[in-house]
Design an enzyme around this catalytic site. Structure first.
Site, PDB file in Angstrom:
ATOM      1  N   SER A 130      18.882   7.495  27.363  1.00 36.13           N
ATOM      2  CA  SER A 130      17.709   8.287  28.131  1.00 36.13           C
ATOM      3  C   SER A 130      16.344   7.547  28.045  1.00 36.13           C
ATOM      4  O   SER A 130      16.135   6.772  27.061  1.00 36.13           O
ATOM      5  CB  SER A 130      17.621   9.534  27.550  1.00 36.13           C
ATOM      6  OG  SER A 130      16.482  10.456  28.108  1.00 36.13           O
ATOM      7  N   TYR A 143      15.536  16.140  20.906  1.00 37.71           N
ATOM      8  CA  TYR A 143      16.117  15.190  22.132  1.00 37.71           C
ATOM      9  C   TYR A 143      15.552  13.877  22.102  1.00 37.71           C
ATOM     10  O   TYR A 143      16.398  12.913  22.121  1.00 37.71           O
ATOM     11  CB  TYR A 143      16.112  15.963  23.513  1.00 37.71           C
ATOM     12  CG  TYR A 143      16.853  15.153  24.571  1.00 37.71           C
ATOM     13  CD1 TYR A 143      17.987  15.229  24.628  1.00 37.71           C
ATOM     14  CD2 TYR A 143      16.015  14.340  25.633  1.00 37.71           C
ATOM     15  CE1 TYR A 143      18.844  14.679  25.676  1.00 37.71           C
ATOM     16  CE2 TYR A 143      16.633  13.652  26.473  1.00 37.71           C
ATOM     17  CZ  TYR A 143      18.177  13.962  26.487  1.00 37.71           C
ATOM     18  OH  TYR A 143      18.755  13.205  27.441  1.00 37.71           O
TER      19      TYR A 143
END
Ligand code: 8X3
Length: 244
Positions: A130, A143
């Site tokens: 990501s 995250y």
């Protein structure tokens, strides 16, 4: 159609195959001729040629999955999630464990098992990273940490696999409109929609298309890292929203 795909004769495992980028990638791999084995907890939603239940946070589930799947050439580590967009001080250990267990331990566990038991050369491991593994953004510490770990693991794996015919690729995307934000906001669909409001986000197909580019290069070519963003995003926290 048999006999015309770039991946004819290849076997691909896709985790997180029940939705989003995992599902789109599984579909495109099959369209290119691969025999696709999809894994997910919600196995009833997996539409691949072979669909097997898989909870990457559970070592026994991973072992059973890899044994049942058999030899493979491609592993796409697609299972992952985020939980919450709050200041770190408000985060909980419960959420942190779930995110790390899925995004980091689950991905590492599946990679280890496949490498030890079933990866055939030439092989390819694709990790869904990501942009959160490249830019820390506010209110996403858990995250962000998990995705920095995925990036570190990908780099380390490249080093350890040098000398073997096993490619490793990370595909790191920004805003992609999938169920990701609905899960992140624990089912709050309106809040999830607001993440993409006024932007032209990537679709799951856009990211799957990038994965397909990597896996269909000639076997001596490693697409090491890919970073994909919407035209309306320039870094982790910088998003341009158009007037509606
Ligand atoms: C998902 C993209 O921008 O929410 O990996 O971190 S972002």
């Amino acid at each position: 159609m048999p006999g015309v795909g770039k991946l004819d004769g290849k076997v691909a495992i896709v985790t997180g195959a029940s939705s989003g980028i995992g599902a789109a990638t599984a579909r495109m791999l099959a369209e290119e001729g691969a025999r696709v084995i999809g894994g997910a907890r919600r196995v009833d939603r997996v539409t691949t040629e072979v669909a097997l239940e898989l909870d990457v946070t559970d070592p026994a589930s991973c072992e059973a999955f890899v044994a049942a799947a058999g030899p493979c050439n491609i592993l796409v580590n697609g299972a992952g999630l985020g939980l919450g967009r709050d200041p770190f001080v408000e985060s909980t250990e419960e959420d942190e464990r779930r995110v790390f267990e899925t995004n980091v331990n689950g991905l590492v566990r599946m990679t280890r098992l496949v490498l030890q038991k079933s990866m055939q050369e030439p092989g390819h491991i694709v990790n869904l990273g990501s942009i959160a593994g490249r830019w820390a953004y506010p209110n996403g510490a858990t995250y962000v940490t998990s995705k920095f770990a995925v990036r570190g693991f990908t780099r380390a794996l490249r080093e350890d696999l040098l000398g073997q015919d096993i490619r490793v690729t990370t595909v790191d995307s920004g805003l992609v409109e999938t169920e990701f934000s609905v899960v992140r906001f624990r089912g709050d669909v309106e809040k999830a929609k607001s993440v993409y409001a006024g932007t032209r986000p990537l679709s799951a197909d856009d990211v799957a298309d990038a994965i397909m580019y990597a896996v269909t290069r000639p076997e001596h070519v490693v697409v090491d890292e890919m970073v994909l963003m919407s035209i309306d995003q320039s870094s982790g926290a910088r998003i341009h929203r158009r007037e509606s």
